[in-house]
Design a protein around this motif. Structure first.
Motif, short mmCIF file in Angstrom:
data_model
loop_
_atom_site.label_atom_id
_atom_site.label_comp_id
_atom_site.label_asym_id
_atom_site.label_seq_id
_atom_site.Cartn_x
_atom_site.Cartn_y
_atom_site.Cartn_z
N LEU A 56 18.42 57.18 -8.75
CA LEU A 56 18.28 57.77 -10.08
C LEU A 56 18.94 56.89 -11.12
N HIS A 57 18.20 56.69 -12.22
CA HIS A 57 18.76 55.99 -13.37
C HIS A 57 18.51 56.91 -14.56
N GLY A 58 19.58 57.34 -15.19
CA GLY A 58 19.42 58.31 -16.26
C GLY A 58 19.99 57.82 -17.58
N TYR A 59 19.38 58.26 -18.66
CA TYR A 59 19.85 57.92 -20.00
C TYR A 59 19.90 59.20 -20.83
N TYR A 60 20.89 59.25 -21.71
CA TYR A 60 20.98 60.37 -22.64
C TYR A 60 21.32 59.84 -24.02
N GLU A 61 20.70 60.35 -25.03
CA GLU A 61 21.10 60.02 -26.40
C GLU A 61 20.63 61.12 -27.34
N ASN A 62 21.56 61.64 -28.11
CA ASN A 62 21.24 62.65 -29.14
C ASN A 62 20.34 63.76 -28.63
N GLY A 63 20.65 64.32 -27.51
CA GLY A 63 19.89 65.45 -27.00
C GLY A 63 18.63 65.09 -26.24
N ALA A 64 18.28 63.80 -26.20
CA ALA A 64 17.08 63.39 -25.44
C ALA A 64 17.52 62.78 -24.10
N TRP A 65 16.67 62.95 -23.11
CA TRP A 65 17.00 62.46 -21.76
C TRP A 65 15.83 61.64 -21.21
N ARG A 66 16.20 60.60 -20.48
CA ARG A 66 15.20 59.84 -19.73
C ARG A 66 15.72 59.71 -18.30
N LEU A 67 14.89 60.08 -17.36
CA LEU A 67 15.32 60.08 -15.96
C LEU A 67 14.30 59.32 -15.11
N GLU A 68 14.78 58.27 -14.49
CA GLU A 68 13.90 57.48 -13.62
C GLU A 68 14.32 57.73 -12.18
N ALA A 69 13.46 58.38 -11.46
CA ALA A 69 13.81 58.79 -10.10
C ALA A 69 13.09 57.92 -9.08
N GLN A 70 13.85 57.41 -8.16
CA GLN A 70 13.26 56.55 -7.11
C GLN A 70 13.79 56.97 -5.76
N MET A 71 13.62 58.25 -5.50
CA MET A 71 14.08 58.72 -4.20
C MET A 71 13.40 57.94 -3.10
N HIS A 72 12.15 57.66 -3.33
CA HIS A 72 11.40 56.75 -2.46
C HIS A 72 10.14 56.39 -3.22
N THR A 73 9.56 55.29 -2.86
CA THR A 73 8.47 54.73 -3.66
C THR A 73 7.33 55.71 -3.87
N ALA A 74 6.98 56.41 -2.82
CA ALA A 74 5.79 57.26 -2.91
C ALA A 74 5.91 58.35 -3.96
N MET A 75 7.13 58.72 -4.29
CA MET A 75 7.29 59.81 -5.24
C MET A 75 8.06 59.37 -6.48
N SER A 76 8.10 58.10 -6.75
CA SER A 76 8.84 57.63 -7.92
C SER A 76 8.25 58.24 -9.19
N ASN A 77 9.11 58.59 -10.08
CA ASN A 77 8.60 59.18 -11.31
C ASN A 77 9.58 59.00 -12.45
N LEU A 78 9.05 59.19 -13.62
CA LEU A 78 9.84 59.10 -14.84
C LEU A 78 9.64 60.40 -15.61
N SER A 79 10.72 60.92 -16.16
CA SER A 79 10.54 62.07 -17.05
C SER A 79 11.39 61.85 -18.30
N ILE A 80 10.81 62.26 -19.42
CA ILE A 80 11.50 62.14 -20.70
C ILE A 80 11.48 63.51 -21.36
N LEU A 81 12.64 63.96 -21.79
CA LEU A 81 12.72 65.24 -22.49
C LEU A 81 13.20 64.98 -23.90
N LYS A 82 12.38 65.39 -24.83
CA LYS A 82 12.75 65.13 -26.22
C LYS A 82 12.00 66.09 -27.14
N ASP A 83 12.67 66.55 -28.16
CA ASP A 83 12.03 67.38 -29.20
C ASP A 83 11.22 68.53 -28.61
N GLY A 84 11.75 69.19 -27.63
CA GLY A 84 11.07 70.34 -27.07
C GLY A 84 9.87 70.01 -26.21
#
Lengths: 165, 490
Positions: free
Chosen positions: B94-122
């Motif tokens: 997991l590589h995560g970033y936070y700034e001013n209420g926004a989040w970015r999460l890069e998940a690499q539990m394993h290649t087959a399910m790697s994903n990115l999620s960004i939460l911002k402005d609702g």
């Protein structure tokens, strides 16, 4: 987000979460109050041993819920119920009928209500109901017969038209 | 008043009870809790160490979102990297970033399910690496409500992050001095639990009270992994400028607005193909591998209703039924995707033998059963309903309607389900040779998904070889399975 997805039916072992809704609905139908039913369902899951490897987990959880419902009744102080929001804005036939079923069930004795719920909602056999209610199958059959008669009688009384088919 | 009528009335009443609004944070769901706190993200949650199944973390996802949706009170930005402590060494998941209420999460539990999620402005953007599109959907009111209170300091956040284990576990905390790191004074916050040998250590910068790194570990609660210990190491940095592009709700891939996709499907499927006992059949598609996908909107999900259970054709093709799938934004059954105000569920059948010739006309049989849990309600006297069907055909791996729902191949474990179902069916027929072959395929698919998770189908395969009298081969497989299991290799 994230997983965004679920697949049911691929269950390995007994996951208590499978029966959370069963326990909740059982409690809701027994006590007629959704919030307290949620409390009971949550308490049941929280009280389970970890890991829980019971084969009869569903019956076990319902049995636990049953005891919690009994405790609830012991400490219950009647209040004037507020209408559920969705019930207050919909008065179609279905909602009307559902309200009547609820009223009839709530008017029955606790044993009658419980046996009807276990039989007709959960589809349990008399033996399974006996496990939950701690009675013999024969006693369950007899109770069920009386409960059906009470339900029918109260249902007919609540409806202007007899519903015998 | 007959029994059927009473059953109908009570069933209607039961279904009218609104779904639970709260969920337990319990010993059981603490398994999930461990997961959400472990991963603090999304995709990674799918296959945390002790979860071999990917279906469980539904709730964890929602919980995770709540946690990450909260603002951090004493920091402008945060970046962190988490590593699983595996027998083979650290695995960055997991590589995560936070700034001013926004989040970015890069998940690499394993290649087959790697994903990115960004939460911002609702809004929430979800990008599974192996899906050809990304999904954007609003953060729900429930999540927003959670965001409005109980904001955290960065240290509180990390305390939550390491708080794995049962909520009933008694924990003791201890603060002690620690040797300086990069010339800065540091103290250590140690937390110990009275179960599962839980322990966590957070190193904190004395001058800023911001965490520098955290470690926690505990015994693996899965009975089959009782000798394993698992843990997470995380490193944090704060208040560094982060590029705005990290939090942009954009993508080079096709963007699907989840709510629009649902409306689109409702428009397409307005008229059901057939209705049987309250179950509306909305779509029947055959994919190139012969699998039949039946999209339905049943009246009920927790009580038995007529649902497809058997499939036959004029050629006598044998089909196996795979597990039902119930699409959901969260994977949480209480918030499942609905179409026409009904739950949406997909039933699948696959030919038992690969490459079987399938007739164009198929006969679908219905029996009364629940979707969840998937249990047939056996009523010998009740004749199942049947429906003659002519599936639409697609050369794609999965039916096209998944895309508007924001669901792609990465989220559908088709081949796993397929080979598992075949293996089980061959076993039931005591066709050990074909069962072994099916489990071999199943193990292969799982190996390319999460390597160590192949141990289980390997053992099934070994058991089939024992039945065939090939003990040597079975022993070899068992050894291989054990080594894989212990490795926890991704």
């Amino acid at each position: 987000m994230g997983f965004g997805w679920s697949q049911f039916g691929s269950r390995k072992g007994e996951n208590p979460g499978r029966y959370l809704d069963d326990v909740y609905r059982y409690a809701a139908m027994r006590i007629g109050q959704v919030e307290d039913a949620e409390d009971i369902a949550i308490e049941v899951v929280q009280a389970l041993p970890n890991p829980c490897n019971r084969e009869d987990l569903r019956l076990y959880m319902l049995g636990m819920a049953r005891r919690k419902v009994a405790n609830w009744y012991r400490s219950y102080k009647p209040t004037v119920p507020l209408l559920e929001a969705d019930q207050s804005i919909r008065f179609d036939h279905q909602t009307d009928q559902i309200s009547m079923v609820r009223d009839v069930l709530q008017g029955l004795s606790d044993d009658h209500r419980e046996v009807l719920v276990l039989k007709y909602y959960f589809g349990m056999t008399s033996a399974e109901i006996g496990t939950v209610m701690e009675r013999s199958s024969e006693a369950v059959d007899s109770l069920l017969q009386r409960a059906r008669a009470s339900f029918e009688s109260d249902w007919v009384a609540l409806n202007s038209d007899p519903v015998k088919l | 008043m007959n029994e059927k009528e009473i059953k109908q009335l009570i069933g209607d009443y039961a279904e009218s009870i609104p779904p639970m609004q709260r969920r337990p944070i319990s010993r059981h769901s603490n398994f999930k809790r461990k997961l959400e706190l472990f991963t603090l993200t999304v995709g990674g949650l799918a296959t945390m160490g002790w979860f071999t199944i990917v279906f469980l973390p539904a709730r964890a996802t929602a919980g995770t979102v709540r946690l990450v949706s909260q603002a951090l009170l004493d920091t402008r930005s945060m970046e962190y990297t988490s590593y699983l402590k595996l027998p083979g060494g650290l695995h960055q998941y997991l590589h995560g970033y936070y700034e001013n209420g926004a989040w970015r999460l890069e998940a690499q539990m394993h290649t087959a399910m790697s994903n990115l999620s960004i939460l911002k402005d609702g809004q929430r953007l979800m990008d599974w690496e192996r899906n050809p599109f990304v999904t954007i959907r609003p953060i729900t009111s429930e999540e927003i409500e959670e965001m409005s209170h109980d904001n955290l300091t960065a240290l509180d956040y990390v305390k939550k992050f390491v708080m794995a284990g049962s909520s009933t576990m008694v924990r003791t905390a201890h603060i002690s001095d620690h040797e300086p790191i990069n010339g800065r004074p540091v103290y250590a916050l140690s937390i110990r639990g009275d179960q599962e040998h839980y322990e966590a250590i957070i190193l904190v910068d004395k001058l800023t009270n911001l965490p520098i790194q955290s470690d926690f570990g505990m015994d693996d609660p899965r009975p089959e992994f009782k000798t394993s210990r698992t843990g997470v190491h995380t490193e944090y940095s704060f208040n560094k400028p982060l590029p705005a592009s990290l939090f942009a709700l954009t993508s080079k891939k096709k963007i699907i607005q989840a709510e629009v996709g649902l409306k689109h499907l409702e428009g397409q499927w307005k008229k059901p193909i057939a209705s049987i006992g309250g179950t509306d059949i909305r779509n029947i598609t055959q994919t190139a591998d012969g699998m039949i996908w039946i999209a339905t909107t049943p009246n009920r999900i927790f009580t038995p209703v007529p649902l497809p259970t058997h499939l036959t054709d004029a050629h006598g093709t044998q089909f196996v039924r795979l597990n039902d799938i119930v699409p959901s934004w969260y994977g949480d059954d209480q918030r499942a995707t609905t179409l026409f105000d009904k739950r949406f569920a997909i039933m699948r059948f696959a030919p038992l033998y690969p490459h079987a010739k399938i007739a164009e006309e198929l006969i679908l049989e219905f029996e009364s059963r629940k979707i969840y849990p998937d249990e047939l309600e056996h009523k010998p006297k009740e004749r199942p309903a049947t429906l003659v069907i002519h599936p639409a055909f697609t050369t794609a791996a999965i039916p096209g309607y998944f895309e508007p729902l924001g669901i792609g191949p990465a989220q559908i474990f088709k081949n796993q389900d397929l080979w598992k179902a075949r293996g089980k069916e061959f076993e039931a027929k005591q066709d050990w040779k074909n069962a072994a072959a099916a489990y071999e395929q199943y193990a292969d698919v799982r190996y390319h998904w999460v390597k160590y998770s192949a141990w289980e189908p390997m053992l099934k395969e070994a058991s089939c070889y024992r039945k065939l009298g090939q003990a040597e081969k079975a022993v070899e497989l068992e050894k291989k399975a054990e080594a894989l299991k212990v490795s926890l290799e991704r």
